[in-house]
Scaffold this motif. Structure first.
Motif, PDB file in Angstrom:
ATOM      1  N   GLY A 423       0.827  -1.205   0.000  1.00  0.00           N
ATOM      2  CA  GLY A 423       0.000   0.000   0.000  1.00  0.00           C
ATOM      3  C   GLY A 423       0.864   1.259   0.000  1.00  0.00           C
ATOM      4  O   GLY A 423       1.920   1.305   0.617  1.00  0.00           O
ATOM      5  N   PHE A 424       0.372   2.294  -0.694  1.00  0.00           N
ATOM      6  CA  PHE A 424       1.120   3.554  -0.763  1.00  0.00           C
ATOM      7  C   PHE A 424       0.300   4.732  -0.231  1.00  0.00           C
ATOM      8  O   PHE A 424       0.704   5.876  -0.350  1.00  0.00           O
ATOM      9  CB  PHE A 424       1.578   3.816  -2.205  1.00  0.00           C
ATOM     10  CG  PHE A 424       2.618   2.813  -2.657  1.00  0.00           C
ATOM     11  CD1 PHE A 424       3.964   3.032  -2.404  1.00  0.00           C
ATOM     12  CD2 PHE A 424       2.251   1.634  -3.287  1.00  0.00           C
ATOM     13  CE1 PHE A 424       4.917   2.089  -2.783  1.00  0.00           C
ATOM     14  CE2 PHE A 424       3.192   0.686  -3.672  1.00  0.00           C
ATOM     15  CZ  PHE A 424       4.540   0.921  -3.422  1.00  0.00           C
ATOM     16  N   GLY A 425      -0.865   4.435   0.353  1.00  0.00           N
ATOM     17  CA  GLY A 425      -1.680   5.505   0.907  1.00  0.00           C
ATOM     18  C   GLY A 425      -1.222   5.879   2.310  1.00  0.00           C
ATOM     19  O   GLY A 425      -0.412   5.188   2.930  1.00  0.00           O
ATOM     20  N   LEU A 426      -1.730   6.997   2.810  1.00  0.00           N
ATOM     21  CA  LEU A 426      -1.454   7.419   4.187  1.00  0.00           C
ATOM     22  C   LEU A 426      -2.781   7.468   4.946  1.00  0.00           C
ATOM     23  O   LEU A 426      -3.836   7.681   4.337  1.00  0.00           O
ATOM     24  CB  LEU A 426      -0.814   8.815   4.197  1.00  0.00           C
ATOM     25  CG  LEU A 426       0.505   8.976   3.441  1.00  0.00           C
ATOM     26  CD1 LEU A 426       0.952  10.435   3.471  1.00  0.00           C
ATOM     27  CD2 LEU A 426       1.587   8.081   4.034  1.00  0.00           C
ATOM     28  N   ASP A 427      -2.714   7.281   6.275  1.00  0.00           N
ATOM     29  CA  ASP A 427      -3.944   7.345   7.066  1.00  0.00           C
ATOM     30  C   ASP A 427      -4.667   8.675   6.864  1.00  0.00           C
ATOM     31  O   ASP A 427      -5.888   8.762   6.923  1.00  0.00           O
ATOM     32  CB  ASP A 427      -3.636   7.177   8.562  1.00  0.00           C
ATOM     33  CG  ASP A 427      -3.366   5.713   8.906  1.00  0.00           C
ATOM     34  OD1 ASP A 427      -3.573   4.850   8.028  1.00  0.00           O
ATOM     35  OD2 ASP A 427      -2.941   5.441  10.052  1.00  0.00           O
ATOM     36  N   SER A 428      -3.876   9.727   6.619  1.00  0.00           N
ATOM     37  CA  SER A 428      -4.456  11.062   6.474  1.00  0.00           C
ATOM     38  C   SER A 428      -5.091  11.288   5.101  1.00  0.00           C
ATOM     39  O   SER A 428      -5.634  12.364   4.852  1.00  0.00           O
ATOM     40  CB  SER A 428      -3.361  12.104   6.710  1.00  0.00           C
ATOM     41  OG  SER A 428      -2.251  11.812   5.877  1.00  0.00           O
ATOM     42  N   ASP A 429      -5.053  10.292   4.226  1.00  0.00           N
ATOM     43  CA  ASP A 429      -5.648  10.459   2.887  1.00  0.00           C
ATOM     44  C   ASP A 429      -7.175  10.504   2.910  1.00  0.00           C
ATOM     45  O   ASP A 429      -7.797  10.716   1.871  1.00  0.00           O
ATOM     46  CB  ASP A 429      -5.205   9.320   1.950  1.00  0.00           C
ATOM     47  CG  ASP A 429      -3.741   9.449   1.532  1.00  0.00           C
ATOM     48  OD1 ASP A 429      -3.159  10.534   1.739  1.00  0.00           O
ATOM     49  OD2 ASP A 429      -3.173   8.465   1.018  1.00  0.00           O
ATOM     50  N   ALA A 430      -7.750  10.247   4.083  1.00  0.00           N
ATOM     51  CA  ALA A 430      -9.207  10.391   4.262  1.00  0.00           C
ATOM     52  C   ALA A 430     -10.018   9.460   3.357  1.00  0.00           C
ATOM     53  O   ALA A 430     -11.025   9.871   2.787  1.00  0.00           O
ATOM     54  CB  ALA A 430      -9.637  11.852   4.083  1.00  0.00           C
TER      55      ALA A 430
END
Ligand code: BES
Ligand code: MN
Ligand code: MN
Length: 462
Positions: A423-430
Protein backbone atom coordinates in the motif's frame (compact mmCIF):
# COMPACT_ATOMS: atom_id res chain seq x y z
CA UNK A 1 16.37 -2.20 -13.73
CA UNK A 2 16.87 0.73 -16.06
CA UNK A 3 15.13 3.90 -17.14
CA UNK A 4 12.35 3.61 -14.59
CA UNK A 5 12.75 7.11 -13.17
CA UNK A 6 13.32 8.47 -16.68
CA UNK A 7 10.15 6.91 -18.04
CA UNK A 8 8.09 8.19 -15.11
CA UNK A 9 9.54 11.66 -15.48
CA UNK A 10 8.70 11.77 -19.18
CA UNK A 11 5.17 10.49 -18.74
CA UNK A 12 4.08 11.70 -15.30
CA UNK A 13 1.71 14.41 -16.56
CA UNK A 14 -0.13 11.86 -18.67
CA UNK A 15 -0.12 9.36 -15.77
CA UNK A 16 -1.87 11.99 -13.67
CA UNK A 17 -4.30 13.08 -16.37
CA UNK A 18 -5.38 9.53 -17.10
CA UNK A 19 -6.08 8.91 -13.42
CA UNK A 20 -8.00 12.19 -13.21
CA UNK A 21 -10.23 11.07 -16.10
CA UNK A 22 -10.93 7.78 -14.32
CA UNK A 23 -11.78 9.61 -11.09
CA UNK A 24 -14.39 11.71 -12.85
CA UNK A 25 -16.66 8.68 -13.25
CA UNK A 26 -18.75 8.15 -10.07
CA UNK A 27 -18.45 4.36 -9.83
CA UNK A 28 -20.40 4.05 -6.57
CA UNK A 29 -21.22 0.35 -6.23
CA UNK A 30 -23.52 0.80 -3.21
CA UNK A 31 -25.99 3.04 -5.05
CA UNK A 32 -27.87 1.56 -8.02
CA UNK A 33 -28.45 5.04 -9.42
CA UNK A 34 -24.81 4.92 -10.54
CA UNK A 35 -25.02 1.62 -12.39
CA UNK A 36 -24.16 3.15 -15.78
CA UNK A 37 -21.12 4.86 -14.33
CA UNK A 38 -19.85 1.69 -12.66
CA UNK A 39 -20.18 -0.17 -15.97
CA UNK A 40 -18.50 2.67 -17.85
CA UNK A 41 -15.58 2.52 -15.44
CA UNK A 42 -15.14 -1.18 -16.19
CA UNK A 43 -14.92 -0.30 -19.92
CA UNK A 44 -12.31 2.34 -19.18
CA UNK A 45 -10.23 -0.12 -17.16
CA UNK A 46 -10.44 -2.58 -20.04
CA UNK A 47 -9.03 -0.12 -22.57
CA UNK A 48 -6.36 1.06 -20.12
CA UNK A 49 -5.16 -2.53 -19.67
CA UNK A 50 -5.02 -2.98 -23.44
CA UNK A 51 -3.02 0.21 -23.84
CA UNK A 52 -0.64 -0.90 -21.08
CA UNK A 53 0.28 -4.04 -23.02
CA UNK A 54 -2.08 -6.66 -21.60
CA UNK A 55 -3.53 -9.37 -23.80
CA UNK A 56 -6.76 -11.36 -23.52
CA UNK A 57 -8.44 -8.37 -21.95
CA UNK A 58 -12.09 -9.04 -21.26
CA UNK A 59 -15.03 -7.84 -19.26
CA UNK A 60 -16.22 -10.87 -17.32
CA UNK A 61 -19.92 -10.62 -16.57
CA UNK A 62 -21.18 -11.66 -13.14
CA UNK A 63 -24.48 -11.49 -11.28
CA UNK A 64 -23.35 -8.07 -10.12
CA UNK A 65 -20.77 -5.70 -11.55
CA UNK A 66 -18.21 -7.12 -14.00
CA UNK A 67 -14.64 -8.12 -13.33
CA UNK A 68 -12.03 -6.83 -15.73
CA UNK A 69 -9.40 -9.42 -16.60
CA UNK A 70 -6.26 -9.13 -18.69
CA UNK A 71 -2.93 -10.90 -18.82
CA UNK A 72 0.46 -11.12 -20.46
CA UNK A 73 1.99 -14.56 -20.42
CA UNK A 74 5.54 -14.33 -21.69
CA UNK A 75 6.81 -17.78 -20.71
CA UNK A 76 4.93 -20.55 -18.92
CA UNK A 77 8.09 -21.45 -16.98
CA UNK A 78 8.35 -18.03 -15.39
CA UNK A 79 6.41 -17.02 -12.27
CA UNK A 80 3.02 -15.33 -12.53
CA UNK A 81 1.94 -12.27 -10.54
CA UNK A 82 -1.83 -11.76 -10.15
CA UNK A 83 -2.72 -8.13 -9.55
CA UNK A 84 -6.01 -7.41 -7.77
CA UNK A 85 -7.67 -4.03 -7.29
CA UNK A 86 -11.12 -2.46 -7.33
CA UNK A 87 -12.64 0.20 -9.55
CA UNK A 88 -15.71 0.88 -7.40
CA UNK A 89 -15.72 3.62 -4.78
CA UNK A 90 -17.57 4.54 -1.60
CA UNK A 91 -20.49 6.97 -1.71
CA UNK A 92 -19.16 10.52 -1.26
CA UNK A 93 -21.60 11.74 1.38
CA UNK A 94 -21.78 13.87 3.43
CA UNK A 95 -21.24 15.85 0.24
CA UNK A 96 -21.41 19.30 1.87
CA UNK A 97 -18.20 18.57 3.78
CA UNK A 98 -16.11 18.33 0.59
CA UNK A 99 -14.03 21.39 -0.27
CA UNK A 100 -14.33 20.53 -3.97
CA UNK A 101 -16.82 18.20 -5.69
CA UNK A 102 -15.88 14.52 -5.18
CA UNK A 103 -16.00 13.65 -8.87
CA UNK A 104 -14.27 16.77 -10.16
CA UNK A 105 -10.67 15.89 -9.27
CA UNK A 106 -8.29 18.73 -8.42
CA UNK A 107 -4.63 18.72 -7.43
CA UNK A 108 -3.96 20.79 -4.33
CA UNK A 109 -0.90 21.17 -2.10
CA UNK A 110 -1.18 20.11 1.53
CA UNK A 111 1.21 20.17 4.46
CA UNK A 112 2.00 16.46 3.98
CA UNK A 113 1.91 16.65 0.20
CA UNK A 114 3.88 19.73 -0.92
CA UNK A 115 4.06 18.15 -4.40
CA UNK A 116 0.27 18.15 -4.48
CA UNK A 117 -2.42 15.58 -3.89
CA UNK A 118 -5.33 14.55 -6.09
CA UNK A 119 -8.61 15.22 -4.29
CA UNK A 120 -11.48 12.98 -5.42
CA UNK A 121 -13.53 10.03 -4.21
CA UNK A 122 -11.48 6.92 -5.03
CA UNK A 123 -8.20 8.87 -5.45
CA UNK A 124 -6.51 6.53 -2.97
CA UNK A 125 -9.17 3.81 -2.41
CA UNK A 126 -8.67 2.27 -4.85
CA UNK A 127 -8.60 3.83 -8.29
CA UNK A 128 -5.32 5.65 -7.71
CA UNK A 129 -3.56 2.68 -6.17
CA UNK A 130 -4.98 0.23 -8.71
CA UNK A 131 -3.95 2.48 -11.58
CA UNK A 132 -0.33 2.54 -10.34
CA UNK A 133 -0.23 -1.14 -11.38
CA UNK A 134 -1.63 -0.39 -14.82
CA UNK A 135 1.03 2.29 -15.33
CA UNK A 136 3.79 0.08 -13.93
CA UNK A 137 2.71 -2.54 -16.47
CA UNK A 138 2.90 0.03 -19.24
CA UNK A 139 6.34 1.07 -18.05
CA UNK A 140 7.65 -2.50 -17.97
CA UNK A 141 6.33 -3.38 -21.42
CA UNK A 142 7.42 -0.08 -23.01
CA UNK A 143 10.94 -0.35 -21.60
CA UNK A 144 11.18 -4.09 -22.39
CA UNK A 145 11.69 -5.24 -18.85
CA UNK A 146 8.64 -7.23 -17.90
CA UNK A 147 10.42 -10.16 -16.22
CA UNK A 148 7.52 -12.60 -15.68
CA UNK A 149 3.87 -13.30 -16.40
CA UNK A 150 1.14 -10.96 -15.21
CA UNK A 151 -2.59 -11.30 -14.71
CA UNK A 152 -4.91 -8.45 -13.77
CA UNK A 153 -8.24 -8.92 -12.01
CA UNK A 154 -10.02 -5.66 -11.20
CA UNK A 155 -13.46 -5.86 -9.60
CA UNK A 156 -16.32 -3.42 -9.08
CA UNK A 157 -17.93 -4.64 -5.86
CA UNK A 158 -15.21 -4.45 -3.21
CA UNK A 159 -16.92 -1.72 -1.25
CA UNK A 160 -20.09 -3.82 -1.02
CA UNK A 161 -18.60 -7.19 -0.08
CA UNK A 162 -17.13 -8.74 -3.28
CA UNK A 163 -19.94 -11.32 -3.63
CA UNK A 164 -19.52 -11.79 -7.40
CA UNK A 165 -15.75 -11.98 -7.16
CA UNK A 166 -16.01 -14.83 -4.66
CA UNK A 167 -17.98 -16.88 -7.23
CA UNK A 168 -15.62 -15.87 -10.03
CA UNK A 169 -12.57 -17.01 -8.08
CA UNK A 170 -14.19 -20.34 -7.16
CA UNK A 171 -15.07 -21.00 -10.81
CA UNK A 172 -11.79 -19.90 -12.39
CA UNK A 173 -8.91 -21.58 -10.56
CA UNK A 174 -7.02 -22.32 -13.77
CA UNK A 175 -7.46 -18.90 -15.34
CA UNK A 176 -6.36 -17.18 -12.11
CA UNK A 177 -3.51 -19.55 -11.19
CA UNK A 178 -0.53 -17.58 -9.96
CA UNK A 179 2.57 -17.61 -7.75
CA UNK A 180 1.72 -14.50 -5.78
CA UNK A 181 -1.13 -12.00 -5.52
CA UNK A 182 -0.15 -8.34 -5.46
CA UNK A 183 -2.49 -5.67 -4.09
CA UNK A 184 -2.19 -1.96 -3.45
CA UNK A 185 -5.31 -1.18 -1.43
CA UNK A 186 -3.82 -0.44 2.00
CA UNK A 187 -1.51 2.22 3.41
CA UNK A 188 1.99 2.81 4.69
CA UNK A 189 3.23 4.35 7.92
CA UNK A 190 4.57 7.60 6.45
CA UNK A 191 6.22 8.97 3.31
CA UNK A 192 9.63 8.49 4.90
CA UNK A 193 8.67 5.22 6.63
CA UNK A 194 7.73 2.55 4.11
CA UNK A 195 5.80 -0.42 5.46
CA UNK A 196 4.27 -3.61 4.11
CA UNK A 197 0.87 -4.67 5.41
CA UNK A 198 1.12 -8.16 6.89
CA UNK A 199 -2.36 -8.44 8.33
CA UNK A 200 -5.94 -7.38 7.73
CA UNK A 201 -8.86 -7.67 10.10
CA UNK A 202 -11.95 -9.72 9.39
CA UNK A 203 -15.41 -8.24 9.48
CA UNK A 204 -18.93 -9.05 10.54
CA UNK A 205 -21.53 -6.44 9.62
CA UNK A 206 -25.06 -6.62 10.99
CA UNK A 207 -28.17 -4.49 11.13
CA UNK A 208 -30.42 -4.50 14.18
CA UNK A 209 -34.03 -3.47 14.55
CA UNK A 210 -35.94 -2.92 17.81
CA UNK A 211 -39.72 -2.76 17.60
CA UNK A 212 -41.98 -1.62 20.45
CA UNK A 213 -45.58 -0.39 20.13
CA UNK A 214 -47.35 -0.83 16.81
CA UNK A 215 -47.30 2.91 16.02
CA UNK A 216 -45.46 6.10 16.95
CA UNK A 217 -46.95 7.41 20.20
CA UNK A 218 -47.42 10.75 21.98
CA UNK A 219 -44.46 10.86 24.35
CA UNK A 220 -46.55 12.57 27.04
CA UNK A 221 -49.52 10.24 26.96
CA UNK A 222 -47.47 7.06 26.74
CA UNK A 223 -43.96 8.07 27.87
CA UNK A 224 -42.79 6.13 30.90
CA UNK A 225 -45.48 3.47 30.49
CA UNK A 226 -44.19 1.53 27.48
CA UNK A 227 -40.72 0.52 26.30
CA UNK A 228 -39.23 3.22 24.08
CA UNK A 229 -37.40 1.35 21.28
CA UNK A 230 -34.71 4.04 20.99
CA UNK A 231 -34.03 4.05 24.74
CA UNK A 232 -33.92 0.26 24.68
CA UNK A 233 -31.66 0.04 21.63
CA UNK A 234 -29.13 2.52 23.00
CA UNK A 235 -29.08 0.73 26.36
CA UNK A 236 -28.56 -2.62 24.65
CA UNK A 237 -25.76 -1.21 22.51
CA UNK A 238 -24.11 0.42 25.52
CA UNK A 239 -24.09 -2.93 27.29
CA UNK A 240 -21.97 -4.50 24.51
CA UNK A 241 -18.84 -3.00 26.11
CA UNK A 242 -17.86 -3.21 29.78
CA UNK A 243 -16.04 -0.55 31.81
CA UNK A 244 -12.70 -1.69 30.36
CA UNK A 245 -14.07 -1.51 26.85
CA UNK A 246 -14.00 -5.25 26.48
CA UNK A 247 -16.78 -6.66 24.32
CA UNK A 248 -19.36 -8.49 26.46
CA UNK A 249 -20.72 -11.00 23.92
CA UNK A 250 -20.14 -14.46 25.44
CA UNK A 251 -17.53 -16.41 23.46
CA UNK A 252 -16.46 -13.36 21.44
CA UNK A 253 -12.79 -13.63 22.47
CA UNK A 254 -12.56 -17.43 22.45
CA UNK A 255 -10.43 -17.75 19.31
CA UNK A 256 -8.57 -14.46 19.56
CA UNK A 257 -4.88 -15.07 19.24
CA UNK A 258 -2.93 -13.33 22.00
CA UNK A 259 0.39 -12.04 20.72
CA UNK A 260 3.52 -12.88 22.67
CA UNK A 261 5.35 -10.20 24.64
CA UNK A 262 8.11 -10.36 22.01
CA UNK A 263 5.69 -9.81 19.14
CA UNK A 264 4.08 -6.90 20.95
CA UNK A 265 7.50 -5.39 21.66
CA UNK A 266 8.36 -5.74 17.96
CA UNK A 267 5.13 -3.97 17.01
CA UNK A 268 5.82 -1.17 19.45
CA UNK A 269 9.01 -0.34 17.53
CA UNK A 270 7.05 1.09 14.61
CA UNK A 271 7.30 4.88 14.79
CA UNK A 272 4.14 6.42 16.22
CA UNK A 273 3.37 9.73 17.87
CA UNK A 274 0.29 9.79 20.07
CA UNK A 275 0.39 13.60 20.07
CA UNK A 276 0.31 13.81 16.28
CA UNK A 277 -2.42 11.19 16.18
CA UNK A 278 -4.60 13.23 18.53
CA UNK A 279 -3.75 16.47 16.78
CA UNK A 280 -4.69 15.08 13.35
CA UNK A 281 -8.13 14.09 14.65
CA UNK A 282 -8.64 17.07 16.93
CA UNK A 283 -9.28 14.92 20.00
CA UNK A 284 -7.92 15.42 23.50
CA UNK A 285 -7.57 11.72 24.33
CA UNK A 286 -7.62 8.33 22.73
CA UNK A 287 -10.12 5.72 23.83
CA UNK A 288 -10.26 1.94 23.76
CA UNK A 289 -9.73 -1.46 25.29
CA UNK A 290 -7.79 -1.37 28.56
CA UNK A 291 -4.33 -2.91 28.47
CA UNK A 292 -3.58 -2.24 24.81
CA UNK A 293 -1.83 0.55 22.91
CA UNK A 294 -3.49 2.57 20.16
CA UNK A 295 -1.66 0.60 17.46
CA UNK A 296 -2.71 -2.67 19.06
CA UNK A 297 -6.30 -1.54 19.48
CA UNK A 298 -6.63 -0.83 15.77
CA UNK A 299 -4.85 -3.89 14.42
CA UNK A 300 -4.48 -7.01 16.59
CA UNK A 301 -7.61 -6.55 18.71
CA UNK A 302 -11.22 -7.14 17.66
CA UNK A 303 -13.71 -4.28 17.97
CA UNK A 304 -17.41 -3.51 17.83
CA UNK A 305 -18.69 -0.19 16.49
CA UNK A 306 -22.04 1.34 15.67
CA UNK A 307 -21.80 2.71 12.14
CA UNK A 308 -25.21 4.33 12.04
CA UNK A 309 -28.26 4.66 14.29
CA UNK A 310 -31.66 6.07 13.54
CA UNK A 311 -35.29 6.24 14.53
CA UNK A 312 -37.85 8.74 15.76
CA UNK A 313 -37.96 12.39 14.85
CA UNK A 314 -34.76 13.94 13.48
CA UNK A 315 -36.20 16.82 11.49
CA UNK A 316 -36.17 20.51 12.35
CA UNK A 317 -37.52 21.64 15.70
CA UNK A 318 -39.06 19.32 18.27
CA UNK A 319 -41.70 16.65 17.94
CA UNK A 320 -42.84 14.83 21.05
CA UNK A 321 -42.96 11.23 20.01
CA UNK A 322 -42.04 7.72 21.03
CA UNK A 323 -41.01 5.94 17.86
CA UNK A 324 -42.34 2.49 17.15
CA UNK A 325 -38.96 1.33 15.90
CA UNK A 326 -35.22 1.99 16.26
CA UNK A 327 -32.38 0.77 14.06
CA UNK A 328 -28.60 0.51 14.00
CA UNK A 329 -25.85 -0.80 11.77
CA UNK A 330 -23.02 -2.45 13.66
CA UNK A 331 -19.62 -3.66 12.47
CA UNK A 332 -17.27 -5.98 14.27
CA UNK A 333 -13.63 -6.01 13.17
CA UNK A 334 -12.16 -9.42 13.80
CA UNK A 335 -8.67 -10.82 14.10
CA UNK A 336 -7.39 -13.77 12.06
CA UNK A 337 -8.55 -16.80 14.08
CA UNK A 338 -12.06 -15.51 14.65
CA UNK A 339 -14.58 -17.00 12.24
CA UNK A 340 -16.85 -14.25 10.98
CA UNK A 341 -19.92 -16.42 10.57
CA UNK A 342 -19.54 -17.82 14.06
CA UNK A 343 -19.15 -14.31 15.48
CA UNK A 344 -22.24 -13.18 13.60
CA UNK A 345 -24.21 -16.00 15.24
CA UNK A 346 -22.79 -15.18 18.69
CA UNK A 347 -23.81 -11.57 18.22
CA UNK A 348 -27.31 -12.50 17.10
CA UNK A 349 -27.87 -14.89 19.98
CA UNK A 350 -26.57 -12.44 22.56
CA UNK A 351 -28.37 -9.40 21.19
CA UNK A 352 -31.68 -11.23 21.11
CA UNK A 353 -31.12 -12.51 24.64
CA UNK A 354 -30.61 -9.06 26.18
CA UNK A 355 -33.82 -7.58 24.77
CA UNK A 356 -36.21 -6.61 27.60
CA UNK A 357 -39.88 -7.57 27.56
CA UNK A 358 -42.01 -5.12 25.65
CA UNK A 359 -39.91 -5.04 22.47
CA UNK A 360 -38.93 -7.48 19.74
CA UNK A 361 -35.46 -7.55 18.25
CA UNK A 362 -34.39 -8.53 14.76
CA UNK A 363 -30.76 -9.03 13.72
CA UNK A 364 -29.97 -9.15 10.01
CA UNK A 365 -26.45 -10.10 8.97
CA UNK A 366 -25.05 -8.15 6.01
CA UNK A 367 -21.64 -9.28 4.84
CA UNK A 368 -18.38 -10.29 6.38
CA UNK A 369 -15.10 -11.99 5.85
CA UNK A 370 -12.10 -13.54 7.47
CA UNK A 371 -9.00 -11.68 8.62
CA UNK A 372 -5.59 -12.36 7.14
CA UNK A 373 -1.96 -12.60 8.22
CA UNK A 374 0.96 -13.17 5.92
CA UNK A 375 4.43 -14.37 6.93
CA UNK A 376 7.49 -12.17 6.41
CA UNK A 377 9.76 -14.97 5.23
CA UNK A 378 7.95 -15.69 1.96
CA UNK A 379 9.56 -14.95 -1.41
CA UNK A 380 6.81 -12.42 -2.06
CA UNK A 381 7.49 -10.51 1.16
CA UNK A 382 11.22 -10.55 0.53
CA UNK A 383 10.74 -9.27 -3.03
CA UNK A 384 8.52 -6.46 -1.79
CA UNK A 385 10.98 -5.59 0.96
CA UNK A 386 13.85 -5.35 -1.52
CA UNK A 387 11.74 -3.26 -3.89
CA UNK A 388 10.96 -0.67 -1.19
CA UNK A 389 14.56 -0.69 -0.01
CA UNK A 390 15.66 0.27 -3.54
CA UNK A 391 13.16 3.05 -4.07
CA UNK A 392 12.81 4.46 -0.53
CA UNK A 393 16.39 3.80 0.62
CA UNK A 394 14.95 2.18 3.77
CA UNK A 395 13.88 -1.32 4.74
CA UNK A 396 10.08 -1.36 5.06
CA UNK A 397 8.46 -2.22 8.40
CA UNK A 398 5.92 -5.06 8.54
CA UNK A 399 2.64 -3.75 9.93
CA UNK A 400 -0.79 -5.21 10.59
CA UNK A 401 -3.63 -3.03 9.42
CA UNK A 402 -7.03 -2.53 11.00
CA UNK A 403 -8.93 -2.44 7.70
CA UNK A 404 -10.46 -5.37 5.87
CA UNK A 405 -10.20 -6.81 2.39
CA UNK A 406 -12.22 -9.98 3.03
CA UNK A 407 -11.51 -11.48 -0.40
CA UNK A 408 -7.82 -11.92 0.48
CA UNK A 409 -8.46 -14.91 2.73
CA UNK A 410 -10.64 -16.43 0.03
CA UNK A 411 -7.80 -16.02 -2.49
CA UNK A 412 -5.55 -18.05 -0.21
CA UNK A 413 -8.19 -20.74 0.30
CA UNK A 414 -9.16 -21.07 -3.37
CA UNK A 415 -5.99 -20.18 -5.25
CA UNK A 416 -3.51 -21.41 -2.63
CA UNK A 417 -1.30 -18.36 -2.90
CA UNK A 418 -0.11 -15.64 -0.58
CA UNK A 419 -1.04 -12.03 -1.00
CA UNK A 420 1.47 -9.20 -0.75
CA UNK A 421 -0.08 -5.91 0.30
CA UNK A 422 2.01 -3.04 -1.04
CA UNK A 423 0.00 0.00 0.00
CA UNK A 424 1.12 3.55 -0.76
CA UNK A 425 -1.68 5.50 0.91
CA UNK A 426 -1.45 7.42 4.19
CA UNK A 427 -3.94 7.34 7.07
CA UNK A 428 -4.46 11.06 6.47
CA UNK A 429 -5.65 10.46 2.89
CA UNK A 430 -9.21 10.39 4.26
CA UNK A 431 -10.43 7.26 2.46
CA UNK A 432 -14.22 6.79 2.86
CA UNK A 433 -14.34 10.38 4.22
CA UNK A 434 -14.94 13.78 2.67
CA UNK A 435 -11.89 15.20 0.86
CA UNK A 436 -10.27 11.86 0.08
CA UNK A 437 -6.94 12.44 -1.64
CA UNK A 438 -3.80 10.67 -2.81
CA UNK A 439 -0.37 12.27 -2.90
CA UNK A 440 1.12 12.77 -6.36
CA UNK A 441 4.42 11.70 -4.82
CA UNK A 442 2.86 8.50 -3.45
CA UNK A 443 1.24 7.71 -6.80
CA UNK A 444 4.50 8.09 -8.71
CA UNK A 445 6.49 6.28 -6.00
CA UNK A 446 4.12 3.35 -6.31
CA UNK A 447 4.60 3.22 -10.08
CA UNK A 448 8.36 3.30 -9.47
CA UNK A 449 8.41 0.59 -6.77
CA UNK A 450 6.12 -1.99 -8.43
CA UNK A 451 8.52 -2.95 -11.29
CA UNK A 452 11.20 -3.69 -8.68
CA UNK A 453 8.82 -6.11 -7.03
CA UNK A 454 8.40 -8.00 -10.32
CA UNK A 455 12.15 -7.99 -10.82
CA UNK A 456 13.02 -9.38 -7.38
CA UNK A 457 10.11 -11.79 -7.31
CA UNK A 458 11.32 -13.32 -10.58
CA UNK A 459 14.95 -13.35 -9.41
CA UNK A 460 14.17 -14.98 -6.05
CA UNK A 461 12.10 -17.68 -7.76
CA UNK A 462 15.06 -18.82 -9.89
N1 BES B 1 -9.03 -0.55 0.87
C1 BES B 1 -9.96 -0.73 1.93
C2 BES B 1 -9.41 -1.52 3.09
C3 BES B 1 -8.18 -0.99 3.76
C4 BES B 1 -7.86 0.36 3.76
C5 BES B 1 -7.36 -1.88 4.43
C6 BES B 1 -6.72 0.82 4.40
C7 BES B 1 -6.24 -1.44 5.06
C8 BES B 1 -5.91 -0.08 5.05
C9 BES B 1 -11.22 -1.39 1.37
O1 BES B 1 -11.65 -0.77 0.19
C10 BES B 1 -12.33 -1.26 2.36
O2 BES B 1 -12.78 -0.18 2.56
N2 BES B 1 -12.78 -2.36 2.96
C11 BES B 1 -13.92 -2.37 3.80
C12 BES B 1 -14.53 -3.72 3.91
C13 BES B 1 -15.48 -4.05 2.80
C14 BES B 1 -16.09 -5.42 3.00
C15 BES B 1 -16.59 -3.03 2.65
C16 BES B 1 -13.52 -1.93 5.19
O3 BES B 1 -12.40 -2.18 5.66
O4 BES B 1 -14.39 -1.32 5.84
MN1 MN C 1 -10.11 -0.44 -1.12
MN1 MN D 1 -12.74 1.08 0.77
Amino acid sequence: MKDIKKYIDQHKDRFLNELIELLKIPSISADSAYKKDVLKTADEIKSSLEKAGCENVEICQTKGYPIVYGDKIIDKNLPTVLVYGHYDVQPPDPINLWDSPPFEPVIKKTELHPEGAIFARGACDDKGQMYMHVKAMELMTQTNQLPCNVKFMIEGEEEVGSASLADFVKENHEKLSNDVILISDTGMIAKDTPSITTGLRGLSYVEVEVTGPNRDLHSGLYGGAVANPINVLTKMIASLHDENNHITIPGFYDNVEELSTEERAEMAKAPFSLDNYKKALDIDAVYGEAGYSTNERNSIRPTLDVNGIWGGYTGEGAKTVIASQAFAKISMRLVPNQDWEEITQLFKKHFESIAPKGVTVKVTPHHGGQGYVTPIDSIGYKAASKAYTDTFGKTPIPQRSGGSIPIVSLFEKELKSKTILMGFGLDSDAIHSPNEHFGVWNYLKGIETIPYFYHYFTELNK
